[in-house]
Enzyme design. Structure first.
Site: not given
Ligand SMILES: O=C(CO)[C@H](O)[C@H](O)COP(=O)(O)O
Length: 339
Positions: A126, A280
């Site tokens: 990111k 995630g």
């Molecule tokens: O990279 C992301 C956004 O940039 C994530 O993949 C996404 O938003 C994951 O969120 P979570 O932790 O709620 O699954």
């Protein structure tokens, strides 16, 4: 810029790659071929793909107990062994970024290299919205994909990165069609719904997917001469609105993200028309990340099969507790960042 139209020709190959990797535990089948596909701009149709963002400190420490939230080196391969086609390298899953507060930035390149060395599937990382130098740095270390993400603290309140200037593909978040097309115009090769990352609450991802899909249906129903006013209304380039009308979908792959926590959530997003899923916090903040990761991979592949979904939903251990959106303090709603 030329837009890659999803090609159904590539779907079966991708599907079998995911299935193979689930069968062959330590055999990683999604290697350079897929990385190449990623790099050429998602010229394949990624309907059966699951991305699992991977906490980078997992490579550095071993869990102190089975419910330890820090993940070990073995777990760095959980995503890969579960059948994910890529991982997102970051220091903290969004739930921890949310909990810890402060300014969230691009990860240490050394740490990203450790992730690159630990898995054979493509590695994403990111950058902050608008932070083109972070993107230059990631490109220089041969990252496979850059996520210009609202989960990190935005660097620029008015401008996203001009992604056309980069060779590496980018993914960006959206809440609606206008946002998606603005990001594509800037050069994004992939779109994801923003959802509300780190909440374990799928409601915002559903809202964004439904909004996007209904706006695509609206474009399809409009007459050619009505597209001009609609493009102006949603602040999107006319040529891309026309492209959406022609294709009946976005001209790039579109995944769900933000708040997916269960196999049922993942299948819900797929049934709402998403091409794949990012997960995630929902995995790495659960009682049994390995089991949940496999279950979610299976749910993405079998999203239309309630019997399989029932099987894989069984006995998964504790789910992420989650946060109600109304309990998020002002300024911590990530989906409002970068429109
Ligand atoms: O990279 C992301 C956004 O940039 C994530 O993949 C996404 O938003 C994951 O969120 P979570 O932790 O709620 O699954």
């Amino acid at each position: 810029m030329s837009f890659q139209t999803p090609s159904n020709l590539v779907a079966p190959a991708l599907q079998s790659a995911v299935a193979d990797s689930a069968l062959a535990k330590n055999t990683f089948v999604l290697k350079a071929g897929l990385a190449q596909n990623l790099k050429v701009g998602w010229s394949y149709y990624g309907r059966f793909v699951l991305f699992i963002p991977l906490p980078i400190q997992s490579l550095r420490s071993f869990p102190k107990s089975p419910t330890e939230l820090v993940i070990n080196a073995e777990q760095a391969r959980i995503a890969e062994e579960a059948g994910a086609c890529a991982v997102m390298a970051l220091e903290r899953v969004p739930a921890d970024i949310r909990k810890n507060g402060g300014v969230a930035r691009m990860s240490d390149p050394k740490m990203i290299r450790e992730i690159q060395a630990a898995v054979s599937i493509p590695v994403m990382a990111k950058v902050r919205i608008g932070h083109f130098v972070e993107a230059q740095i990631l490109e220089s270390i041969d990252i496979d994909y850059i996520d210009e993400s609202e989960v990190l603290t935005p660097a620029d309140e008015s401008h996203h990165i001009d992604k056309q200037k980069f060779g590496v593909p980018f993914v960006c978040g959206c809440k609606n069609l206008g946002e998606a097309l603005r990001r594509i115009a800037e050069g994004a090769a992939m779109i994801r719904t923003k959802g509300e990352a780190g909440t374990g609450n799928v409601v915002e991802a559903v809202r964004h997917a439904r909004t996007l899909m209904s706006e695509i249906r609206k474009v399809q129903s409009l007459q050619e001469e009505e597209l001009y006013a609609y493009a102006k209304e949603i602040q999107a380039p006319l040529d891309l609105v026309k492209e959406v009308k022609k294709l009946g979908r976005l001209p790039v792959v579109n995944f769900a993200a933000g708040g997916v926590a269960t196999p049922a959530d993942a299948a819900l997003m797929m049934q709402l028309g998403m091409d794949g899923v990012f997960v995630g916090s929902g995995i790495f903040k659960s009682g049994d990340p390995a089991k949940r990761a496999k279950a979610i991979v299976s749910a993405v592949t079998n999203f239309n099969n309630p019997k399989v979904l029932a099987e894989v939903s069984e006995d998964l251990g504790e789910a992420m507790v989650g946060i109600n959106i109304s309990d998020i303090p002002n300024g911590q709603v990530y989906s409002g960042r970068g429109n």
